[in-house]
Each structure stands twice: as C-alpha cells, then as structure tokens.
Design an enzyme around this catalytic site. Structure first.
Site, PDB file in Angstrom:
ATOM      1  N   HIS A  37       0.841  -1.210   0.000  1.00 29.34           N
ATOM      2  CA  HIS A  37       0.000   0.000   0.000  1.00 29.34           C
ATOM      3  C   HIS A  37       0.871   1.253   0.000  1.00 29.34           C
ATOM      4  O   HIS A  37       0.532   2.261  -0.601  1.00 29.34           O
ATOM      5  CB  HIS A  37      -0.917   0.016   1.229  1.00 29.34           C
ATOM      6  CG  HIS A  37      -1.922  -1.092   1.253  1.00 29.34           C
ATOM      7  ND1 HIS A  37      -1.876  -2.125   2.164  1.00 29.34           N
ATOM      8  CD2 HIS A  37      -2.996  -1.332   0.467  1.00 29.34           C
ATOM      9  CE1 HIS A  37      -2.889  -2.938   1.946  1.00 29.34           C
ATOM     10  NE2 HIS A  37      -3.577  -2.499   0.932  1.00 29.34           N
ATOM     11  N   GLY A 146      -2.583  -2.032  -7.304  1.00 29.65           N
ATOM     12  CA  GLY A 146      -1.422  -2.905  -7.390  1.00 29.65           C
ATOM     13  C   GLY A 146      -1.626  -3.991  -8.438  1.00 29.65           C
ATOM     14  O   GLY A 146      -2.756  -4.437  -8.678  1.00 29.65           O
ATOM     15  N   LYS A 148      -0.640  -6.949  -8.089  1.00 26.38           N
ATOM     16  CA  LYS A 148      -0.762  -8.256  -7.432  1.00 26.38           C
ATOM     17  C   LYS A 148      -2.130  -8.867  -7.722  1.00 26.38           C
ATOM     18  O   LYS A 148      -2.246 -10.045  -8.017  1.00 26.38           O
ATOM     19  CB  LYS A 148      -0.544  -8.139  -5.934  1.00 26.38           C
ATOM     20  CG  LYS A 148      -0.712  -9.467  -5.276  1.00 26.38           C
ATOM     21  CD  LYS A 148      -0.448  -9.413  -3.807  1.00 26.38           C
ATOM     22  CE  LYS A 148      -1.035 -10.621  -3.155  1.00 26.38           C
ATOM     23  NZ  LYS A 148      -2.495 -10.524  -3.038  1.00 26.38           N
TER      24      LYS A 148
END
Ligand code: PAF
Length: 274
Positions: A37, A146, A148
């Site tokens: 983050h 992100g 991810k």
C-alpha cells in the site's frame, strides 16, 4: 491528516481541494496496510497535490462469511501508517454509507469464469459495486491499483473505461519481500512455519519458470504447470495466461503465471511476469 466517516463531510473537503486547483489521487484499500500500500500511496503523493485513501472492508466481495470475519483488521496501526506516509484524508465509511437502501447493484461482465472469478463466484461483482460507488463519491483525478490482484486490475480497467472517462488508472508493480513473496494483508495470518513453506514454494515456482522455453505456447506451458503443481496439496489454479487479455493464447513471452494456493485456510494469490 483527516479521518472522515461520512460522504457529506468528505465531499466538502474534496470540493475545497478542487476549488484550489489541487489534483486528487485515490488509493482504495480494505485496511491492514503494508509496504505494498505504501508504494501506491507514495506514487499518488508524487503525482498529486492531495492523496485520499479509503479503508472499507467490503463484505459484498467476500463469497465466504468466515473469510470476511477472519480478514485482518488493525485500525490504529492503519491510521499511524497513513499519517507517516503523508496521506491527506482517510475515508472510512460504514456499510450503510456505502450501500444506502436505494443503492442499485451492478455486475461485472469481464474476465468471467476464469482464475479468481471461477473460484470465488460473486467476488468481482462485489469489487465493481464498491468501486463504482467509491469512484462516484470521490471523483479523484487518478486511482492507484497494485498488479498483485491482476484480474481485479483488468476488471477495474474496463469499469473505468465504461463509466469513468475522466479517471486515470495507474497500475503499480507488486512489492515483494526479500524472499520474493508478494506483500499481502493476508500474509499476517500465516504462522512462521507456513511462511517458511510458502517461501520455499515460491522459490520452486521461480526455478520452474526460469527453466521454461519462453517461446513455448501457453497450451504446452500449462501442461508443464499442471505437472508441477500436481503434488501441491491445495490450490485453486496455477496457470499461464496472456497478460493482455488473460486468454490461453500466445506464447510465454507475453504471459504471466497466475496462482491461488492455500496455506491451511489462508488463500494466497500472486502473478509473476515471465
Ligand atoms: O484490492 C482490494 O483491497 C479491494 O478489492 C478493493 C479494491 C479495495 C475493493 O474493496
């Protein structure tokens, strides 16, 4: 730093920023903040005069009630974290604020029945609902996600293209530990032993990828992936997909490896560029 719980107050501050000509960067989160983050917040602070982060654990995107209950929560730490990293506003709404009675649900129609959508039915409907609402409330100039959660990123790309022409999506590379593990709020749920096992698994995965011929097509590569993951006790998927359209077409050069595995009841996802 302001911590705001209701839309009315939030919009008063955001309008004041806009009146001054400030650009606003937005980082949506479900809290339990970590270095991943931080990279989103830092990028937003570099690009904009003001950065807002939302902390809202969106029950609608949990297809499993136990998973929702078990999701890591650490409010006090999150406030300190945001303060330390120069966030201007934390928006931390209640479920009633986000989903008023008159709220009309929307549905995700992209990248259906593959990867996480196949194993977490309704998850991405929950994600697009909350983001549709948050984007409408906040009306930032940019929003940071992100890589991810790659399938989420691709779905958000479409949501923005269709509904938010003035919002710019900024993808940010996955932050990894020195051992190569993608940072995730869920990692905090792993025991020491589970983390050690996960690190070994990740190292084996990297070894496996390194030895593949990058010109191989995805069908062939996925046969090898299937063989590799066979002995692993619990996983939802482990497969190569085209990084542009998430299809099974093309060769490894243009692909990512996507996986969702379990360590006990903790579900861990990652995707690795080849
Ligand atoms: O990636 C997440 O943390 C969540 O899915 C998001 C984007 C904040 C929506 O609840």
């Amino acid at each position: 730093m302001l911590i705001i719980k209701d839309i009315y107050n939030l919009q008063t501050y955001l309008n004041a920023y806009r009146d001054k000509g400030y650009s606003i960067g937005y980082v949506p989160t479900m809290g339990a903040l970590h270095e991943g983050h931080r990279s989103l917040i830092e990028k937003s602070c570099n690009d904009n005069q003001k950065t807002i982060i939302s902390i809202f654990i969106n029950e609608k995107q949990f297809n499993d009630a136990q998973d929702f209950e078990a999701y890591p929560r650490n409010k006090g730490d999150d406030y300190n974290f945001c303060d330390k990293h120069n966030v201007d506003i934390i928006f931390e709404p209640s479920a009633e604020e986000i989903y008023p009675k008159e709220y009309k649900s929307i549905q995700n129609s992209h990248f259906k029945n593959i990867l996480c959508d196949q194993y977490r039915p309704g998850h991405f409907d929950g994600v697009v609902n909350v983001l549709n609402r948050l984007f409408n409330i906040i009306e930032s100039n940019k929003v940071y996600f992100g890589e991810k959660d790659f399938q989420q990123l691709k779905i958000v790309e479409n949501l923005i293209k269709e509904n938010f022409p003035n919002l710019k999506l900024v993808p940010v590379s996955t932050v990894r530990s020195t051992e190569g593990i993608a940072l995730s709020s869920r990692n905090s749920k792993l025991s020491k032993k589970q983390m050690t096992d996960f690190i070994s698994f990740q190292k084996e995965v990297i070894q496996f990828i390194t030895h593949l011929d990058k010109k191989a097509d995805l069908i062939e590569a996925n046969k090898k992936a299937e063989e590799f993951i066979k002995s692993y006790e619990k996983f939802d998927y482990f497969e190569f997909r085209n990084a542009t359209n998430l299809s099974l077409e093309g060769s490894l050069v243009e692909a990512r490896l996507f996986y969702a595995i379990y360590k006990s009841s903790v579900r861990l996802i990652d995707n690795i560029r080849l």
